[in-house]
Design a protein around this motif. Sequence first.
Motif, PDB file in Angstrom:
ATOM      1  N   PRO A  17       0.940  -1.226  -0.001  1.00 28.40           N
ATOM      2  CA  PRO A  17      -0.203  -0.021   0.020  1.00 28.40           C
ATOM      3  C   PRO A  17       0.951   1.322  -0.151  1.00 28.40           C
ATOM      4  O   PRO A  17       0.605   2.146  -0.702  1.00 28.40           O
ATOM      5  N   GLU A  18       2.013   1.254   0.810  1.00 24.67           N
ATOM      6  CA  GLU A  18       2.816   2.628   0.734  1.00 24.67           C
ATOM      7  C   GLU A  18       3.353   3.128  -0.779  1.00 24.67           C
ATOM      8  O   GLU A  18       3.602   4.041  -0.896  1.00 24.67           O
ATOM      9  N   ILE A  90      13.414   7.622   2.519  1.00 29.94           N
ATOM     10  CA  ILE A  90      12.317   7.223   3.430  1.00 29.94           C
ATOM     11  C   ILE A  90      12.177   5.553   3.403  1.00 29.94           C
ATOM     12  O   ILE A  90      12.037   5.117   2.518  1.00 29.94           O
ATOM     13  N   VAL A  91      12.262   5.107   4.544  1.00 29.36           N
ATOM     14  CA  VAL A  91      12.594   3.561   4.658  1.00 29.36           C
ATOM     15  C   VAL A  91      10.985   2.991   5.285  1.00 29.36           C
ATOM     16  O   VAL A  91      10.475   3.380   6.519  1.00 29.36           O
ATOM     17  N   VAL A  92      10.321   2.141   4.551  1.00 32.63           N
ATOM     18  CA  VAL A  92       9.089   1.554   4.956  1.00 32.63           C
ATOM     19  C   VAL A  92       9.296   0.329   5.431  1.00 32.63           C
ATOM     20  O   VAL A  92      10.221  -0.550   5.152  1.00 32.63           O
ATOM     21  N   PRO A  93       8.724   0.068   6.796  1.00 29.86           N
ATOM     22  CA  PRO A  93       8.891  -0.963   7.467  1.00 29.86           C
ATOM     23  C   PRO A  93       8.031  -2.354   6.964  1.00 29.86           C
ATOM     24  O   PRO A  93       7.209  -2.828   7.647  1.00 29.86           O
ATOM     25  N   TYR A  94       8.597  -2.939   6.140  1.00 32.44           N
ATOM     26  CA  TYR A  94       8.156  -4.160   5.449  1.00 32.44           C
ATOM     27  C   TYR A  94       8.502  -5.368   6.273  1.00 32.44           C
ATOM     28  O   TYR A  94       7.710  -6.292   6.596  1.00 32.44           O
ATOM     29  N   LEU A  95       9.662  -5.552   6.552  1.00 29.63           N
ATOM     30  CA  LEU A  95      10.270  -6.541   7.585  1.00 29.63           C
ATOM     31  C   LEU A  95      10.449  -6.047   9.223  1.00 29.63           C
ATOM     32  O   LEU A  95      10.650  -7.024   9.981  1.00 29.63           O
ATOM     33  N   GLY A  96       9.944  -4.955   9.367  1.00 28.12           N
ATOM     34  CA  GLY A  96       9.993  -4.298  10.939  1.00 28.12           C
ATOM     35  C   GLY A  96      11.067  -3.910  11.448  1.00 28.12           C
ATOM     36  O   GLY A  96      11.361  -3.821  12.459  1.00 28.12           O
ATOM     37  N   ARG A  97      12.058  -3.713  10.210  1.00 35.05           N
ATOM     38  CA  ARG A  97      13.460  -3.110  10.618  1.00 35.05           C
ATOM     39  C   ARG A  97      13.752  -1.742  10.346  1.00 35.05           C
ATOM     40  O   ARG A  97      14.877  -1.196  10.332  1.00 35.05           O
ATOM     41  N   ALA A  98      12.678  -0.783   9.954  1.00 39.34           N
ATOM     42  CA  ALA A  98      13.049   0.295   9.252  1.00 39.34           C
ATOM     43  C   ALA A  98      13.691   1.309  10.277  1.00 39.34           C
ATOM     44  O   ALA A  98      14.613   1.799   9.731  1.00 39.34           O
ATOM     45  N   LYS A  99      13.471   1.316  11.480  1.00 37.31           N
ATOM     46  CA  LYS A  99      14.080   2.348  12.403  1.00 37.31           C
ATOM     47  C   LYS A  99      15.770   2.001  12.519  1.00 37.31           C
ATOM     48  O   LYS A  99      16.668   2.729  12.349  1.00 37.31           O
ATOM     49  N   ASP A 100      15.961   0.487  12.516  1.00 32.62           N
ATOM     50  CA  ASP A 100      17.481   0.182  12.491  1.00 32.62           C
ATOM     51  C   ASP A 100      18.270   0.471  11.364  1.00 32.62           C
ATOM     52  O   ASP A 100      19.341   0.906  11.240  1.00 32.62           O
ATOM     53  N   VAL A 101      17.366   0.196   9.959  1.00 32.25           N
ATOM     54  CA  VAL A 101      17.902   0.686   8.780  1.00 32.25           C
ATOM     55  C   VAL A 101      18.118   2.289   8.740  1.00 32.25           C
ATOM     56  O   VAL A 101      19.431   2.613   8.276  1.00 32.25           O
ATOM     57  N   THR A 120       6.932   6.060   8.844  1.00 33.97           N
ATOM     58  CA  THR A 120       5.712   6.650  10.000  1.00 33.97           C
ATOM     59  C   THR A 120       6.309   7.965  10.453  1.00 33.97           C
ATOM     60  O   THR A 120       5.345   8.938  10.530  1.00 33.97           O
ATOM     61  N   ASP A 121       7.590   8.222  10.626  1.00 34.05           N
ATOM     62  CA  ASP A 121       8.043   9.712  10.875  1.00 34.05           C
ATOM     63  C   ASP A 121       7.875  10.551   9.691  1.00 34.05           C
ATOM     64  O   ASP A 121       7.534  11.699  10.048  1.00 34.05           O
ATOM     65  N   ALA A 122       7.927  10.085   8.616  1.00 38.77           N
ATOM     66  CA  ALA A 122       7.659  11.110   7.439  1.00 38.77           C
ATOM     67  C   ALA A 122       6.335  11.527   7.131  1.00 38.77           C
ATOM     68  O   ALA A 122       6.060  12.578   6.918  1.00 38.77           O
TER      69      ALA A 122
END
Length: 167
Positions: A17-18, A90-101, A120-122
């Motif tokens: 969806p993103e 802008i990193v989308v959390p597909y695997l749930g690791r966006a913050k680390d990336v 989420t932040d963007a």
Amino acid sequence: AGVTASDRVAAILPNMPEGIVSVLAAAALGAVWSSCSPDFGVEGVLDRFGQIEPKVLIASDGYYYNGKSIDIADKLAAIASRLPTVRMIIVVPYLGRAKDVVQGLNASLVHTGRRAQTWTDAVSARPAEPLQFTRLAYAHPLYIMFSSGTTGMPKCIVHSAGGTLLK
């Protein structure tokens, strides 16, 4: 992110969806959209996006293949280091690791004036408003696709907003 008409926005995303939200947002601003699959290698991405000089790069933190999760943080860092026109990732959390990336990308971009942030932040940094589409000419470019690149460098195939609407 400072995107205006005719700027390029590139994405490295699986079908999600993103991606739809991002292409509509780019179209609303009159920006030109291009994307590729996250399973492309670094050179495959650079062969395409290096030609169009994107201002913003939207990427997932990875993808799934054959039941396995594939992290692309190192690939994103390599791509970002070689796409100097990209001001924001802008990193989308597909695997749930966006913050680390994002943390890793920001550490590698610290002296460049460029930055990365999570989807989420963007999104939360901007007020929720209805889309307002910029009125542009029929022939204004809407998106760029690429040839396969099997006989040399991939070639840009530009689709206009009017032509896309008619199709």
